[in-house]
Write a protein that holds these residues in place. Structure first.
Motif, PDB file in Angstrom:
ATOM      1  N   ASN A  33       0.836  -1.211   0.000  1.00  0.00           N
ATOM      2  CA  ASN A  33       0.000   0.000   0.000  1.00  0.00           C
ATOM      3  C   ASN A  33       0.867   1.257   0.000  1.00  0.00           C
ATOM      4  O   ASN A  33       0.626   2.207  -0.756  1.00  0.00           O
ATOM      5  CB  ASN A  33      -0.922   0.012   1.219  1.00  0.00           C
ATOM      6  N   SER A  37       1.413   3.504  -3.527  1.00  0.00           N
ATOM      7  CA  SER A  37       0.897   4.880  -3.447  1.00  0.00           C
ATOM      8  C   SER A  37       1.990   5.890  -3.777  1.00  0.00           C
ATOM      9  O   SER A  37       1.765   6.862  -4.514  1.00  0.00           O
ATOM     10  CB  SER A  37       0.342   5.159  -2.049  1.00  0.00           C
ATOM     11  N   LYS A  41       2.146   8.438  -7.152  1.00  0.00           N
ATOM     12  CA  LYS A  41       2.311   9.893  -7.073  1.00  0.00           C
ATOM     13  C   LYS A  41       3.413  10.368  -8.007  1.00  0.00           C
ATOM     14  O   LYS A  41       3.321  11.438  -8.616  1.00  0.00           O
ATOM     15  CB  LYS A  41       2.633  10.299  -5.633  1.00  0.00           C
TER      16      LYS A  41
END
Length: 221
Positions: A33, A37, A41
């Motif tokens: 996770n 993530s 980005k």
């Protein structure tokens, strides 16, 4: 007007993003996770979809042709087998772990229950089976097999069982339990997490770039 333009750009990016499906061991949930993530980005054109579960179950799914791009298991031997079968391009061990015994601090049952992952499908269960043979526990207990290591953690936390064998990295989430034993490495096979790209993936280049991003990133990085 500016907000509308930003929303429009984000919508277009999401529609054009490349979906990459990762099948990963349940114990990798927070690690994946966090790192997916961070990568998204930095790379708005990439969108990760996570499929988490027991390593043995995930391996079977991949062998049966599940539409996966990356597989990340808690058992290097499984990954080597996938490589030998040419299901993945290669395998790279990038993480290690330790095996621990946890205990619910509230339970006071006269009949003790111990949960592990199912050794047939869950590497943590197989490691636990090996450790219990070489380093037996000084107590009588009933053994319960669960579908993955996070299920073991949850059962102990909820008081459904008294003890459980999980990975050391799982213990940061304990609230109603405590670590009572760390098994010596000599009592079980080496716990190595290995990752690889599916040979038939349509997104090989994107997957390889993500693997390079992960290399050198430990559990807390």
């Amino acid at each position: 007007m500016k907000k509308i333009l930003i929303l429009f750009v984000l919508l277009v990016q999401s529609l054009l993003a490349t979906d990459i499906l990762i099948s990963g061991a349940a114990s990798l949930k927070e690690y994946l996770n966090k790192n997916t993530s961070e990568y998204e980005k930095q790379n708005p054109n990439i969108n990760f979809i996570l499929n988490l579960g027991g390593s043995g179950t995930l391996k079977n799914q991949v062998e049966q042709g599940a539409p996966v791009d990356i597989v990340f298991l808690a058992d290097r031997d499984m990954m080597i087998d996938l490589k030998n079968k040419k299901i993945i391009l290669d395998e790279f061990p990038i993480l290690e772990n330790k095996l621990v015994l946890i205990k619910n601090i509230h339970n006071k049952n006269s009949k003790i229950t111990l949960a592990t992952g199912d050794p047939k499908y869950v590497p943590a269960g197989r490691y636990a089976e090996q450790a219990l043979k070489k380093s037996p526990l000084d107590m009588d207990y009933s053994l319960i097999y669960l579908k993955d290591v996070r299920s073991v953690l949850n059962y102990v936390e909820l008081g459904e069982v008294d003890y459980g064998i999980v990975y050391l990295t799982d213990t940061k989430f304990l609230k109603n339990s405590e670590v009572v034993k760390i098994f010596e490495k000599s009592t079980h096979d080496s716990i190595e997490y290995s990752i690889g790209v599916i040979a038939d993936s349509k997104n090989k280049n994107e997957c390889i770039q993500f693997l390079n991003f992960l290399k050198g990133k430990n559990w807390d990085e």
